[in-house]
Scaffold this motif. Structure first.
Motif, mmCIF file in Angstrom:
data_model
loop_
_atom_site.group_PDB
_atom_site.id
_atom_site.type_symbol
_atom_site.label_atom_id
_atom_site.label_comp_id
_atom_site.label_asym_id
_atom_site.label_seq_id
_atom_site.Cartn_x
_atom_site.Cartn_y
_atom_site.Cartn_z
ATOM 1 N N PHE A 144 9.962 -4.554 -9.689
ATOM 2 C CA PHE A 144 9.037 -5.692 -9.658
ATOM 3 C C PHE A 144 9.345 -6.683 -10.776
ATOM 4 O O PHE A 144 9.260 -7.894 -10.578
ATOM 5 C CB PHE A 144 7.580 -5.215 -9.736
ATOM 6 N N GLU A 145 9.738 -6.169 -11.930
ATOM 7 C CA GLU A 145 10.117 -7.063 -13.025
ATOM 8 C C GLU A 145 11.339 -7.891 -12.634
ATOM 9 O O GLU A 145 11.387 -9.103 -12.868
ATOM 10 C CB GLU A 145 10.407 -6.266 -14.292
ATOM 11 N N GLN A 146 12.333 -7.251 -12.038
ATOM 12 C CA GLN A 146 13.549 -7.967 -11.639
ATOM 13 C C GLN A 146 13.253 -9.000 -10.551
ATOM 14 O O GLN A 146 13.787 -10.110 -10.586
ATOM 15 C CB GLN A 146 14.622 -6.976 -11.169
ATOM 16 N N LEU A 201 0.844 -1.191 0.000
ATOM 17 C CA LEU A 201 0.000 0.000 0.000
ATOM 18 C C LEU A 201 0.880 1.243 0.000
ATOM 19 O O LEU A 201 1.958 1.241 0.591
ATOM 20 C CB LEU A 201 -0.889 0.019 1.246
ATOM 21 N N GLY A 202 0.405 2.288 -0.654
ATOM 22 C CA GLY A 202 1.117 3.557 -0.647
ATOM 23 C C GLY A 202 1.938 3.796 -1.897
ATOM 24 O O GLY A 202 1.638 3.281 -2.967
ATOM 25 N N ARG A 203 3.008 4.577 -1.736
ATOM 26 C CA ARG A 203 3.874 4.963 -2.846
ATOM 27 C C ARG A 203 5.071 4.032 -2.933
ATOM 28 O O ARG A 203 5.716 3.760 -1.921
ATOM 29 C CB ARG A 203 4.392 6.384 -2.633
ATOM 30 N N VAL A 204 5.387 3.581 -4.147
ATOM 31 C CA VAL A 204 6.586 2.777 -4.366
ATOM 32 C C VAL A 204 7.432 3.538 -5.383
ATOM 33 O O VAL A 204 7.019 3.734 -6.525
ATOM 34 C CB VAL A 204 6.255 1.364 -4.885
ATOM 35 N N THR A 205 8.592 3.974 -4.917
ATOM 36 C CA THR A 205 9.484 4.772 -5.764
ATOM 37 C C THR A 205 10.920 4.284 -5.590
ATOM 38 O O THR A 205 11.189 3.393 -4.783
ATOM 39 C CB THR A 205 9.409 6.268 -5.389
ATOM 40 N N SER A 206 11.817 4.912 -6.316
ATOM 41 C CA SER A 206 13.234 4.559 -6.222
ATOM 42 C C SER A 206 13.756 4.712 -4.787
ATOM 43 O O SER A 206 14.723 4.068 -4.412
ATOM 44 C CB SER A 206 14.056 5.428 -7.167
ATOM 45 N N GLN A 207 13.099 5.534 -4.000
ATOM 46 C CA GLN A 207 13.541 5.764 -2.624
ATOM 47 C C GLN A 207 13.289 4.572 -1.703
ATOM 48 O O GLN A 207 13.937 4.456 -0.666
ATOM 49 C CB GLN A 207 12.866 7.003 -2.055
ATOM 50 N N ILE A 217 4.491 1.852 -20.023
ATOM 51 C CA ILE A 217 5.626 2.599 -20.577
ATOM 52 C C ILE A 217 6.935 1.825 -20.404
ATOM 53 O O ILE A 217 7.787 1.826 -21.291
ATOM 54 C CB ILE A 217 5.727 3.999 -19.939
ATOM 55 N N THR A 218 7.095 1.158 -19.256
ATOM 56 C CA THR A 218 8.327 0.415 -18.976
ATOM 57 C C THR A 218 8.284 -1.016 -19.512
ATOM 58 O O THR A 218 9.232 -1.777 -19.305
ATOM 59 C CB THR A 218 8.610 0.380 -17.460
ATOM 60 N N ASN A 219 7.197 -1.368 -20.179
ATOM 61 C CA ASN A 219 7.027 -2.726 -20.724
ATOM 62 C C ASN A 219 7.156 -3.810 -19.653
ATOM 63 O O ASN A 219 7.726 -4.872 -19.893
ATOM 64 C CB ASN A 219 8.011 -2.999 -21.867
ATOM 65 N N THR A 220 6.641 -3.506 -18.471
ATOM 66 C CA THR A 220 6.691 -4.475 -17.379
ATOM 67 C C THR A 220 5.315 -5.020 -17.026
ATOM 68 O O THR A 220 5.189 -5.846 -16.117
ATOM 69 C CB THR A 220 7.322 -3.847 -16.118
ATOM 70 N N ASP A 221 4.285 -4.600 -17.738
ATOM 71 C CA ASP A 221 2.930 -5.043 -17.413
ATOM 72 C C ASP A 221 2.720 -6.535 -17.665
ATOM 73 O O ASP A 221 1.796 -7.127 -17.121
ATOM 74 C CB ASP A 221 1.873 -4.206 -18.136
ATOM 75 N N GLU A 230 1.018 5.252 -6.083
ATOM 76 C CA GLU A 230 1.947 5.889 -7.018
ATOM 77 C C GLU A 230 3.139 4.977 -7.215
ATOM 78 O O GLU A 230 3.626 4.352 -6.268
ATOM 79 C CB GLU A 230 2.415 7.233 -6.456
ATOM 80 N N MET A 231 3.623 4.905 -8.466
ATOM 81 C CA MET A 231 4.786 4.080 -8.769
ATOM 82 C C MET A 231 5.604 4.797 -9.835
ATOM 83 O O MET A 231 5.043 5.318 -10.797
ATOM 84 C CB MET A 231 4.333 2.715 -9.289
ATOM 85 N N ASP A 232 6.930 4.813 -9.657
ATOM 86 C CA ASP A 232 7.773 5.371 -10.701
ATOM 87 C C ASP A 232 8.387 4.244 -11.521
ATOM 88 O O ASP A 232 8.189 3.064 -11.228
ATOM 89 C CB ASP A 232 8.823 6.338 -10.128
ATOM 90 N N SER A 233 9.117 4.611 -12.556
ATOM 91 C CA SER A 233 9.645 3.601 -13.467
ATOM 92 C C SER A 233 10.646 2.669 -12.788
ATOM 93 O O SER A 233 10.691 1.477 -13.084
ATOM 94 C CB SER A 233 10.283 4.255 -14.690
ATOM 95 N N SER A 234 11.430 3.168 -11.852
ATOM 96 C CA SER A 234 12.379 2.294 -11.169
ATOM 97 C C SER A 234 11.660 1.254 -10.322
ATOM 98 O O SER A 234 12.132 0.117 -10.185
ATOM 99 C CB SER A 234 13.367 3.100 -10.324
ATOM 100 N N ALA A 235 10.512 1.589 -9.784
ATOM 101 C CA ALA A 235 9.727 0.621 -9.014
ATOM 102 C C ALA A 235 9.154 -0.456 -9.928
ATOM 103 O O ALA A 235 9.158 -1.642 -9.582
ATOM 104 C CB ALA A 235 8.613 1.323 -8.254
#
Length: 100
Positions: free
Chosen positions: A58-60, A15-21, A88-92, A49-54
């Motif tokens: 998940f893909e990794q 739950l919440g925000r998942v970002t590079s941080q 956008i990140t082709n991880t779907d 919220e999720m950024d591209s690094s997140a």
């Protein structure tokens, strides 16, 4: 909303925000879980919220689990808040169509 992980009978709900941080903390958390179990289900349906690094994290996680003969099933196709970044990140492709 700060990042929170709830576990209920083998389902890990993020739950919440998942970002590079905070992806490093997630990596440590799930690596520890995968040391003692073969199969886990992660719900990202309530990520706000999720950024591209997140998304790439998940893909990794998904790929690394397979390389180690573990199964990580990630559910969250219904989450519109992350759909665009996953596309956008082709991880779907890592998202399971099954709901738990």
């Amino acid at each position: 909303m700060a990042l929170e992980i709830k576990e209920n009978r083998g389902l890990f709900e993020i739950l919440g925000r998942v970002t590079s941080q905070n992806t490093n903390a997630l990596k440590i958390y799930f690596d520890t879980i995968l040391e003692s179990t073969e199969i886990i289900v992660i719900s990202i349906e309530n990520i706000t919220e999720m950024d591209s690094s997140a998304a790439l994290f998940f893909e990794q996680l998904y790929k690394d689990a397979g390389k180690n003969n573990k199964v990580v099933s990630i559910v969250g196709k219904q989450n519109n808040a992350i759909a665009k970044v996953m596309e956008i990140t082709n991880t779907d492709y890592i998202l399971s169509s099954d709901r738990t």
